[in-house]
Design a protein around this motif. Structure first.
Motif, mmCIF file in Angstrom:
data_model
loop_
_atom_site.group_PDB
_atom_site.id
_atom_site.type_symbol
_atom_site.label_atom_id
_atom_site.label_comp_id
_atom_site.label_asym_id
_atom_site.label_seq_id
_atom_site.Cartn_x
_atom_site.Cartn_y
_atom_site.Cartn_z
ATOM 1 N N ALA A 170 0.840 -1.201 0.000
ATOM 2 C CA ALA A 170 0.000 0.000 0.000
ATOM 3 C C ALA A 170 0.871 1.245 0.000
ATOM 4 O O ALA A 170 1.751 1.392 0.838
ATOM 5 C CB ALA A 170 -0.913 -0.001 1.220
ATOM 6 N N THR A 171 0.620 2.117 -0.961
ATOM 7 C CA THR A 171 1.353 3.377 -1.033
ATOM 8 C C THR A 171 0.462 4.582 -0.744
ATOM 9 O O THR A 171 0.950 5.690 -0.607
ATOM 10 C CB THR A 171 2.001 3.565 -2.425
ATOM 11 N N ASP A 172 -0.847 4.337 -0.666
ATOM 12 C CA ASP A 172 -1.773 5.407 -0.308
ATOM 13 C C ASP A 172 -2.989 4.811 0.403
ATOM 14 O O ASP A 172 -3.119 3.595 0.515
ATOM 15 C CB ASP A 172 -2.181 6.248 -1.522
ATOM 16 N N MET A 173 -3.862 5.667 0.866
ATOM 17 C CA MET A 173 -5.016 5.234 1.662
ATOM 18 C C MET A 173 -5.935 4.286 0.882
ATOM 19 O O MET A 173 -6.463 3.336 1.440
ATOM 20 C CB MET A 173 -5.810 6.443 2.156
ATOM 21 N N ALA A 174 -6.124 4.525 -0.402
ATOM 22 C CA ALA A 174 -7.028 3.695 -1.202
ATOM 23 C C ALA A 174 -6.525 2.260 -1.300
ATOM 24 O O ALA A 174 -7.315 1.311 -1.270
ATOM 25 C CB ALA A 174 -7.203 4.290 -2.595
ATOM 26 N N GLU A 175 -5.214 2.079 -1.394
ATOM 27 C CA GLU A 175 -4.641 0.730 -1.530
ATOM 28 C C GLU A 175 -4.672 -0.059 -0.231
ATOM 29 O O GLU A 175 -4.454 -1.267 -0.236
ATOM 30 C CB GLU A 175 -3.207 0.817 -2.047
ATOM 31 N N SER A 176 -4.925 0.629 0.887
ATOM 32 C CA SER A 176 -4.981 -0.061 2.183
ATOM 33 C C SER A 176 -6.392 -0.049 2.771
ATOM 34 O O SER A 176 -6.572 -0.347 3.942
ATOM 35 C CB SER A 176 -3.993 0.576 3.163
ATOM 36 N N ALA A 177 -7.371 0.264 1.960
ATOM 37 C CA ALA A 177 -8.756 0.327 2.427
ATOM 38 C C ALA A 177 -9.291 -1.079 2.722
ATOM 39 O O ALA A 177 -8.792 -2.073 2.193
ATOM 40 C CB ALA A 177 -9.638 1.008 1.382
ATOM 41 N N LEU A 178 -10.315 -1.149 3.555
ATOM 42 C CA LEU A 178 -10.932 -2.423 3.917
ATOM 43 C C LEU A 178 -11.425 -3.167 2.674
ATOM 44 O O LEU A 178 -11.319 -4.392 2.598
ATOM 45 C CB LEU A 178 -12.083 -2.204 4.906
ATOM 46 N N SER A 179 -11.918 -2.452 1.693
ATOM 47 C CA SER A 179 -12.416 -3.092 0.469
ATOM 48 C C SER A 179 -11.298 -3.849 -0.253
ATOM 49 O O SER A 179 -11.526 -4.926 -0.809
ATOM 50 C CB SER A 179 -13.041 -2.056 -0.461
ATOM 51 N N GLU A 180 -10.076 -3.314 -0.230
ATOM 52 C CA GLU A 180 -8.925 -3.991 -0.852
ATOM 53 C C GLU A 180 -8.557 -5.250 -0.074
ATOM 54 O O GLU A 180 -8.219 -6.276 -0.660
ATOM 55 C CB GLU A 180 -7.715 -3.054 -0.915
ATOM 56 N N ILE A 181 -8.614 -5.163 1.250
ATOM 57 C CA ILE A 181 -8.304 -6.312 2.097
ATOM 58 C C ILE A 181 -9.348 -7.414 1.886
ATOM 59 O O ILE A 181 -9.005 -8.582 1.717
ATOM 60 C CB ILE A 181 -8.211 -5.892 3.580
ATOM 61 N N GLU A 182 -10.622 -7.029 1.886
ATOM 62 C CA GLU A 182 -11.701 -7.995 1.654
ATOM 63 C C GLU A 182 -11.557 -8.669 0.290
ATOM 64 O O GLU A 182 -11.719 -9.884 0.172
ATOM 65 C CB GLU A 182 -13.068 -7.306 1.750
ATOM 66 N N ALA A 183 -11.247 -7.883 -0.725
ATOM 67 C CA ALA A 183 -11.096 -8.438 -2.077
ATOM 68 C C ALA A 183 -9.934 -9.439 -2.117
ATOM 69 O O ALA A 183 -10.048 -10.503 -2.740
ATOM 70 C CB ALA A 183 -10.853 -7.314 -3.089
ATOM 71 N N ALA A 184 -8.835 -9.129 -1.448
ATOM 72 C CA ALA A 184 -7.683 -10.034 -1.421
ATOM 73 C C ALA A 184 -8.025 -11.330 -0.684
ATOM 74 O O ALA A 184 -7.614 -12.414 -1.096
ATOM 75 C CB ALA A 184 -6.488 -9.349 -0.764
ATOM 76 N N CYS A 185 -8.791 -11.230 0.379
ATOM 77 C CA CYS A 185 -9.176 -12.425 1.148
ATOM 78 C C CYS A 185 -10.089 -13.338 0.337
ATOM 79 O O CYS A 185 -9.962 -14.557 0.393
ATOM 80 C CB CYS A 185 -9.899 -12.018 2.437
ATOM 81 N N LYS A 186 -11.000 -12.754 -0.388
ATOM 82 C CA LYS A 186 -11.975 -13.546 -1.140
ATOM 83 C C LYS A 186 -11.425 -14.056 -2.466
ATOM 84 O O LYS A 186 -12.007 -14.960 -3.065
ATOM 85 C CB LYS A 186 -13.244 -12.727 -1.349
ATOM 86 N N LYS A 187 -10.289 -13.520 -2.887
ATOM 87 C CA LYS A 187 -9.676 -13.943 -4.133
ATOM 88 C C LYS A 187 -9.012 -15.314 -3.979
ATOM 89 O O LYS A 187 -8.934 -16.087 -4.916
ATOM 90 C CB LYS A 187 -8.636 -12.893 -4.555
ATOM 91 N N ILE A 188 -8.545 -15.602 -2.777
ATOM 92 C CA ILE A 188 -7.799 -16.858 -2.546
ATOM 93 C C ILE A 188 -8.755 -17.967 -2.136
ATOM 94 O O ILE A 188 -9.583 -17.807 -1.306
ATOM 95 C CB ILE A 188 -6.724 -16.632 -1.456
#
Length: 142
Positions: A124-142
């Motif tokens: 994460a280099t900014d707030m958008a890349e570390s948002a909860l939506s990004e974390i949720e998407a990464a969890c559900k991708k695997i």
């Protein structure tokens, strides 16, 4: 790129307890580089939500300071089951000084290698890349 910076034994021991849910009331751990080793910066209780940590710390005190953030994230799978994953967020903001960014980027592999059991790595280099939506998407991708 190796930087010669290692991970302190205390961090490895704490992480081993953290991943087994034996570290007590801890949901988030921040790690920082101190001299030639990665050490624990702060620990946050289970009552701390990612949204509040994200806004108060990453958007505030750590806005220009790189950190490695360990998160024990609870979520619901796409088929409705509760699950959790240990996530490493490499918080290296664009606003950080160049030398710090290089040091943290070069040490990330040492951190990943020392802390066995990390399920997801996010950069994460900014707030958008570390948002909860990004974390949720990464969890559900695997």
């Amino acid at each position: 790129m190796a930087t010669g910076i290692g991970v302190a034994d205390a961090v490895i021991q704490k992480f081993d307890q953290f991943k087994l849910k034996k570290a007590g009331d801890i949901k988030i751990i921040t790690l920082k580089i101190d001299g030639k080793s990665v050490v624990i910066d702060q620990e946050y209780p289970k009552s701390t939500s990612w949204e509040s940590f994200h806004a108060d710390q990453l958007g505030g005190a750590l806005e220009t300071e790189p950190r490695y953030v360990l998160l024990d994230h609870d979520y619901t799978t796409t088929d409705g089951r509760p699950a959790d994953k240990i996530i490493l967020v490499s918080w290296i903001p664009d606003t950080a000084p160049v030398m710090k960014k290089m040091k943290y980027a070069g040490t990330k592999e040492a951190v990943k290698g020392a802390l066995q059991g990390i399920a997801i790595n996010l950069n994460a280099t900014d707030m958008a890349e570390s948002a909860l939506s990004e974390i949720e998407a990464a969890c559900k991708k695997i």
